[in-house]
Design an enzyme around this catalytic site. Structure first.
Site, mmCIF file in Angstrom:
data_model
loop_
_atom_site.group_PDB
_atom_site.id
_atom_site.type_symbol
_atom_site.label_atom_id
_atom_site.label_comp_id
_atom_site.label_asym_id
_atom_site.label_seq_id
_atom_site.Cartn_x
_atom_site.Cartn_y
_atom_site.Cartn_z
ATOM 1 N N PHE A 8 -9.385 -19.305 15.082
ATOM 2 C CA PHE A 8 -9.767 -18.080 15.784
ATOM 3 C C PHE A 8 -11.243 -17.779 15.544
ATOM 4 C CE2 PHE A 8 -9.191 -13.460 16.925
ATOM 5 C CZ PHE A 8 -8.682 -13.690 18.192
ATOM 6 N N VAL A 11 -14.888 -19.999 19.750
ATOM 7 C CA VAL A 11 -14.228 -20.475 20.964
ATOM 8 C C VAL A 11 -12.790 -19.947 21.040
ATOM 9 C CG1 VAL A 11 -13.553 -22.491 22.326
ATOM 10 C CG2 VAL A 11 -15.679 -22.547 21.020
ATOM 11 N N VAL A 125 -17.777 -31.554 25.950
ATOM 12 C CA VAL A 125 -19.101 -31.971 26.422
ATOM 13 C C VAL A 125 -19.610 -30.958 27.437
ATOM 14 C CG1 VAL A 125 -20.454 -33.787 27.552
ATOM 15 C CG2 VAL A 125 -18.469 -34.406 26.164
ATOM 16 N N GLY A 127 -20.065 -27.752 27.262
ATOM 17 C CA GLY A 127 -19.486 -26.404 27.262
ATOM 18 C C GLY A 127 -18.705 -26.141 28.532
ATOM 19 N N GLY A 180 -30.045 -16.907 17.271
ATOM 20 C CA GLY A 180 -28.655 -17.345 17.240
ATOM 21 C C GLY A 180 -28.411 -18.634 18.020
ATOM 22 N N LYS A 198 -21.177 -36.398 21.820
ATOM 23 C CA LYS A 198 -20.929 -36.163 23.250
ATOM 24 C C LYS A 198 -21.218 -37.428 24.052
ATOM 25 C CE LYS A 198 -21.908 -31.240 22.783
ATOM 26 N NZ LYS A 198 -23.012 -30.248 22.736
ATOM 27 N N GLY A 295 -21.804 -21.676 23.897
ATOM 28 C CA GLY A 295 -21.546 -20.243 23.986
ATOM 29 C C GLY A 295 -20.057 -19.976 24.040
#
Lengths: 396, 396
Positions: A8, A11, A125, A127, A180, A198, A295
């Site tokens: 948790f 993502v 890969v 996002g 960030g 990736k 993100g």
């Protein structure tokens, strides 16, 4: 369909949020509701709107109602063991865990197939950028020739800051950390390990055989200087960290390194934290996929896309697959010819037919060479008594 | 699987070539061979390597062995009648026919669903660029907010020639015709009709309800002058023909028109015959798909991708669907606020707070305005006694 989320963190909580807040529209898309029955995490979340936390993996494994599990724990342990057990128990698994897919994908895909369930990893890969499914479905009418990707937002942000704002690597890294965009320990990003994983996933998928991430020659961006960036810019190029794979006659090449991209190549315009993946297919030519490569919500939305796809095809394995490769399948980059950018001191005199383009500032010279192997280039520079301050490959 | 191809023009012969020359690799991907049993065309092709031509549609319709038909005839007749009959006979249909999909897609998708077969049209938008499947599968975890696309290679080539080489529209069009990028009668391209059909397909798919291509406000590029291009460039924008659709509270907006794109928007870097489609999803933000939007082999490879997908899912409808829309669903663009580029003569004096940016050459002035409706802008210019030589919207 009842599902579980393992992990948790960023993502995982994003996936929870999307599923909870969009329950209706998801149900509409798949004619079935998707409901979170468990969230596995060792930490306590007393303030969470979710009340289905567990610390015991067996709650999920042994619950026949749970047909699909989202693994967003990260790392290979215990994610690897858990995923194996879940797939063997005929539960679908969706993940964003590129480390696990790169390291154990071959085995996990095989177990999934043997159990008629799916192991999906669109989020691993790029996002939220659609790349895995387009590669295996939409482009299936093509043989893939090569893939060149800007696959890591952190390093691309740093390089953009160096190119656009004239910041040094260290200053740019500090800025990225403050915003960030980079972690406290930025090693995995700036040394290219993340891009490498990736690249391994893309290469394995595109060419059908496992490319071991640990064997991919990988160089990060820590040695790139402002001089490199400025001279490259004057020559008409941007410097980007590229994950590359290419089909050759007897195997594949794969490599991660900073490369010079000509300004008229779409990859050179991909700035900040954005990613871009250029795929060359035998019939379609170059196609590129672009967007935010990381993100919470972009990545979580890719996970949810996989969940929706599995709900639509829950009774069969959809055939995402690659197999073990034979010895020597991953070819030696030393044999590959390239053009290079070479930076030398103005005090070094250099001439020769191999110089395609040349530019100087007050103290240094930047060259573009003709195509040759890196060994040949180094031998030649040595012969001429020239000390290269940087050697950076040009993208083909 | 036995298939048939209807129409042996550019795309049809490309599909034939790919399937014939890549039979082995296709069979490997789907664990089944794909074989062309009929090619329907009224013309004779005595020199073709294919020997399975027919002039009778019923040969295909009545052959139970044929499970999938590629419709690449173009136009709506007889493609529409044929497609209906084929789907009703439980044969899958794959097409690149954007005109037919835009005009009768709603009905044909419904017939496909009712007969548990698929009607697929990846090649109808963006040629070989994966966009249809990513939109409905990979991005399914998102609500789509809007789509902005450079969807027509011919007009993009012409505009690029105007921007980069200073050619007039007429010169650039002539060059495009000489290079085979524009047809003798270029109306469908330069007047925006082709972009309009593709926009209708994207809008219908993205938002789930039919957007009628005949109701989409459409303007081509014939009125764009070199002055527009040059002043826009000085202001930091490229002019591109954009197909746009956007979700609003009570329906959707859709429009095709030339628009000013800021230089830092990825769409502005898409030159020549390339296409680019920028999709904004609720969680993923902007993602873009880029590549060759036309051409025999790129388009044919997308058709083959659909064929492969259907072979993998031949026993079910995969759920590509939109429904009829209620009256008033397509909203009136007159109500939509925009910024504008306005070109006026240097003799016209103009001032006011609505002017965000202003630039002049010897004889003319280019303005960027604040956001307002087009009606308000025109009223204001009239009030000030200013005659606008061009008004072009800015992309949001």
């Amino acid at each position: 369909m009842k599902i579980a989320i393992m992990g948790f963190g960023v993502v995982g909580s994003g996936v929870g949020e999307i599923i909870k807040n969009n329950a209706e529209s998801i149900a509409e898309k798949v004619s079935e509701s998707v409901e979170i029955k468990y969230i596995l995490d060792l930490r306590d979340f007393p303030d969470s709107e979710f009340k289905c936390f567990t610390k015991d993996f067996n709650d999920i494994l042994n619950d026949d109602e749970v047909k699909l599990v989202v693994e967003v724990m990260g790392g290979t342990n215990p994610a690897y063991t858990f995923t194996k057990q879940l797939l063997s128990a005929k539960k679908h698994v969706v993940t964003s865990n590129k480390e696990l897919v790169a390291k154990h994908g071959t085995e996990l895909l095989e177990i999934a197939k043997a159990n008629s369930v799916n192991y999906m990893f669109e989020a691993s890969v790029g996002g939220g950028i659609p790349i895995i499914r387009p590669l295996i479905n939409c482009l299936a009418g093509n043989e893939i020739n090569n893939i060149k990707g800007i696959l890591n937002g952190t390093t691309n942000y740093i390089l953009t800051q160096m190119i656009s704002c004239g910041k040094s690597f260290d200053e740019a890294l500090k800025g990225a950390q403050e915003n960030g965009y980079a972690e406290k320990d930025p090693t995995a990003d700036v040394e290219g390990h993340d891009t490498c994983r990736k690249t391994a996933i893309l290469a394995s998928l595109a060419f059908g055989k496992e490319v071991d991430s640990e064997k991919i020659q990988t160089e990060g961006i820590t040695k790139i200087t402002l001089s490199d960036v400025a001279l490259a810019n004057k020559l008409g190029y941007s410097i980007k960290l590229i994950g590359l794979c290419e089909k050759a006659e007897n195997g594949v090449y794969a490599e991660v390194c900073p490369m010079l991209i000509p300004k008229d190549n779409m990859l050179s315009g991909i700035d900040d934290v954005f990613n871009g993946i250029m795929v060359n297919g035998s019939f379609v030519g170059d196609v590129m996929f672009y967007g935010r490569g990381a993100g919470m919500l972009p990545t979580a939305s890719a996970v949810v896309g996989d969940i929706i796809d599995i709900v639509r095809h829950k009774d069969k394995n959809v055939g995402i697959m690659w197999t073990k490769a034979e010895e020597g399948y991953l070819l030696d980059n030393a044999e590959r010819k390239n053009s290079y950018f070479v930076r030398i001191s103005s005090n070094d005199e250099i001439s020769g037919e191999f110089i395609v383009k040349k530019i100087a500032n007050d103290t240094e010279i930047g060259l573009i060479t003709s195509e040759m192997t890196e060994t040949k280039l180094k031998d030649m520079l040595k012969e001429k008594g020239v000390n290269a301050l940087s050697i950076i490959k040009l993208v083909k």
